[in-house]
Structures are given as structure tokens and as C-alpha cells.
Design a protein around this motif. Structure first.
Motif, PDB file in Angstrom:
ATOM      1  N   GLN A   1       2.751  25.152   2.731  1.00 37.61           N
ATOM      2  CA  GLN A   1       2.105  25.479   3.991  1.00 37.61           C
ATOM      3  C   GLN A   1       3.131  25.948   5.004  1.00 37.61           C
ATOM      4  O   GLN A   1       4.322  25.697   4.854  1.00 37.61           O
ATOM      5  CB  GLN A   1       1.311  24.293   4.538  1.00 37.61           C
ATOM      6  N   ILE A   2       2.666  26.610   6.015  1.00 33.43           N
ATOM      7  CA  ILE A   2       3.511  27.067   7.114  1.00 33.43           C
ATOM      8  C   ILE A   2       3.538  25.949   8.146  1.00 33.43           C
ATOM      9  O   ILE A   2       2.486  25.415   8.513  1.00 33.43           O
ATOM     10  CB  ILE A   2       2.936  28.355   7.743  1.00 33.43           C
ATOM     11  N   VAL A   3       4.742  25.577   8.586  1.00 33.13           N
ATOM     12  CA  VAL A   3       4.864  24.518   9.585  1.00 33.13           C
ATOM     13  C   VAL A   3       5.826  24.957  10.682  1.00 33.13           C
ATOM     14  O   VAL A   3       6.706  25.794  10.466  1.00 33.13           O
ATOM     15  CB  VAL A   3       5.351  23.176   8.980  1.00 33.13           C
ATOM     16  N   ASP A   4       5.656  24.375  11.848  1.00 36.85           N
ATOM     17  CA  ASP A   4       6.569  24.584  12.964  1.00 36.85           C
ATOM     18  C   ASP A   4       7.894  23.918  12.590  1.00 36.85           C
ATOM     19  O   ASP A   4       7.926  22.715  12.282  1.00 36.85           O
ATOM     20  CB  ASP A   4       5.969  23.954  14.230  1.00 36.85           C
ATOM     21  N   ALA A   5       8.981  24.673  12.589  1.00 31.86           N
ATOM     22  CA  ALA A   5      10.284  24.150  12.160  1.00 31.86           C
ATOM     23  C   ALA A   5      10.783  23.017  13.045  1.00 31.86           C
ATOM     24  O   ALA A   5      11.519  22.146  12.587  1.00 31.86           O
ATOM     25  CB  ALA A   5      11.323  25.272  12.126  1.00 31.86           C
ATOM     26  N   ARG A   6      10.377  22.992  14.314  1.00 24.03           N
ATOM     27  CA  ARG A   6      10.828  21.937  15.224  1.00 24.03           C
ATOM     28  C   ARG A   6      10.013  20.668  15.101  1.00 24.03           C
ATOM     29  O   ARG A   6      10.541  19.566  15.121  1.00 24.03           O
ATOM     30  CB  ARG A   6      10.805  22.423  16.666  1.00 24.03           C
ATOM     31  N   THR A   7       8.683  20.822  14.965  1.00 26.09           N
ATOM     32  CA  THR A   7       7.810  19.648  15.006  1.00 26.09           C
ATOM     33  C   THR A   7       7.268  19.243  13.639  1.00 26.09           C
ATOM     34  O   THR A   7       6.815  18.118  13.472  1.00 26.09           O
ATOM     35  CB  THR A   7       6.608  19.908  15.922  1.00 26.09           C
ATOM     36  N   GLY A   8       7.276  20.171  12.688  1.00 26.45           N
ATOM     37  CA  GLY A   8       6.683  19.887  11.379  1.00 26.45           C
ATOM     38  C   GLY A   8       5.168  20.027  11.371  1.00 26.45           C
ATOM     39  O   GLY A   8       4.528  19.810  10.334  1.00 26.45           O
ATOM     40  N   ALA A   9       4.578  20.399  12.496  1.00 26.69           N
ATOM     41  CA  ALA A   9       3.124  20.543  12.583  1.00 26.69           C
ATOM     42  C   ALA A   9       2.675  21.787  11.824  1.00 26.69           C
ATOM     43  O   ALA A   9       3.322  22.834  11.903  1.00 26.69           O
ATOM     44  CB  ALA A   9       2.694  20.654  14.041  1.00 26.69           C
ATOM     45  N   PRO A  10       1.574  21.691  11.078  1.00 18.04           N
ATOM     46  CA  PRO A  10       1.067  22.871  10.369  1.00 18.04           C
ATOM     47  C   PRO A  10       0.756  24.003  11.348  1.00 18.04           C
ATOM     48  O   PRO A  10       0.340  23.765  12.484  1.00 18.04           O
ATOM     49  CB  PRO A  10      -0.215  22.373   9.706  1.00 18.04           C
ATOM     50  N   ALA A  11       1.007  25.226  10.906  1.00 18.68           N
ATOM     51  CA  ALA A  11       0.750  26.420  11.724  1.00 18.68           C
ATOM     52  C   ALA A  11      -0.192  27.341  10.969  1.00 18.68           C
ATOM     53  O   ALA A  11      -0.201  27.359   9.740  1.00 18.68           O
ATOM     54  CB  ALA A  11       2.062  27.133  12.032  1.00 18.68           C
ATOM     55  N   GLU A  12      -0.968  28.094  11.701  1.00 21.50           N
ATOM     56  CA  GLU A  12      -1.931  29.034  11.129  1.00 21.50           C
ATOM     57  C   GLU A  12      -1.614  30.425  11.672  1.00 21.50           C
ATOM     58  O   GLU A  12      -1.728  30.658  12.875  1.00 21.50           O
ATOM     59  CB  GLU A  12      -3.354  28.624  11.514  1.00 21.50           C
TER      60      GLU A  12
END
Length: 169
Positions: free
Chosen positions: A112-123
Motif C-alpha cells: 500500500q501507499i503510505v505517508d513516509a512521515r506518519t505511516g498513514a495509508p494514502a490514496e
């Protein structure tokens, strides 16, 4: 069986497919974005036959998506690095990843794609660079460009059925 070349077609989708429309090419680019550069790395990752990998790497170099750089003279060995044109393919890969997760991963996302800083999934969302509006609804459509030939202009002059759910084709 010889494959049909789309390189001279006026359609930008057809021209793009001519360069990367073969599945091994897209997977090689995926691996190049993951940091792989050497023939052996691509072969191990993909399980592809050496002759097929050689052909696909040569085609990607010829298309200007990868550059070939020597790293050993004896025996002669090369690395394959993404060019600016190759790096521009990243949003296409990310869109394919998100689309594949959404439609073909009933078990859930393996990658999955995630925010590199927070680890939150990105769309990922395709946006108009000028207005910053998402290009996903009836506000955007396809039209002939300045270089369009008569055939393309005729195709777009036909009355069109609206895309399902107001989505742009």
C-alpha cells in the motif's frame, strides 16, 4: 508472432503502451522504483527468463525510461537506472497499485501507499495542476488537442454517452 507497434499512432495512450504496455516492462519499472538496478536483481525478483529480461531492459533503454551504466569491465556488467522519463512513470504505477488494491485484492492490500512521515495509508488522486481540482467527475472530459488529426477530431465530434457515474473516461 510480431507485435503491432503503436509508436506512430496519434493517441498518447497507444504511444505509451508501445513503450511500457508489456507486463514485464511495468514490473521491471516497479522494481527499479524499489531500488533494483542490476540484471540479477530483476531476474531474482521477477523469475523471468534471461533472454526475455534482456529484451525488456533493452526496450526500456531504447524508450528512454532506463539508462544503462557499466559497473564492471570483466566480466562486462551494467546497471539500469531510471531516467527523468522513467521517474515520470511513478504516478502511473501508484495509480495502478491503488486500483489493483481496490478491485483485485479481496484479501486486502499486500502493498500500500503510505505517508513516509506518519505511516498513514494514502490514496492517490489525479489532480489538475492549475486548479488543484480532482479529475474524476463531469467537470473534465477528453477533447482533441492542437496536434489532433482529422480522424481524432471526428471521433470526439460524435455525440458521447456520459461515462458511468459521471466519471471521466
Amino acid at each position: 508472432m510480431r507485435r503491432t507497434s503503436f509508436a506512430d499512432m496519434p493517441c498518447p495512450i497507444a504511444r505509451s503502451l508501445d513503450r511500457v504496455g508489456e507486463w514485464w516492462s511495468i514490473l521491471i519499472l516497479r522494481d527499479a522504483f524499489a531500488g533494483m538496478t542490476r540484471f540479477e536483481e530483476f531476474q531474482e525478483s521477477l523469475g523471468i527468463a534471461p533472454n526475455m529480461l534482456s529484451r525488456r531492459l533493452a526496450a526500456l533503454v531504447e524508450a528512454g525510461l532506463l539508462e544503462k551504466h557499466p559497473y564492471s569491465e570483466r566480466p562486462p556488467r551494467h546497471e539500469y537506472r531510471l531516467t527523468a522519463r522513467g521517474r515520470d512513470f511513478r504516478p502511473v504505477l501508484l495509480a495502478m497499485l491503488a486500483w489493483g488494491n481496490r478491485h483485485f485484492a479481496p484479501e486486502g492490500a499486500a502493498v500500500q501507499i503510505v505517508d513516509a512521515r506518519t505511516g498513514a495509508p494514502a490514496e492517490p488522486v489525479l489532480m489538475d495542476r492549475v486548479t488543484l481540482r480532482p479529475i474524476d467527475g463531469p467537470d473534465f472530459t477528453l477533447a482533441p488537442g492542437p496536434a489532433a488529426g482529422e480522424r481524432t477530431r471526428r471521433r470526439f465530434a460524435r455525440p458521447r454517452q456520459p461515462a458511468p457515474e459521471g466519471k471521466t473516461p
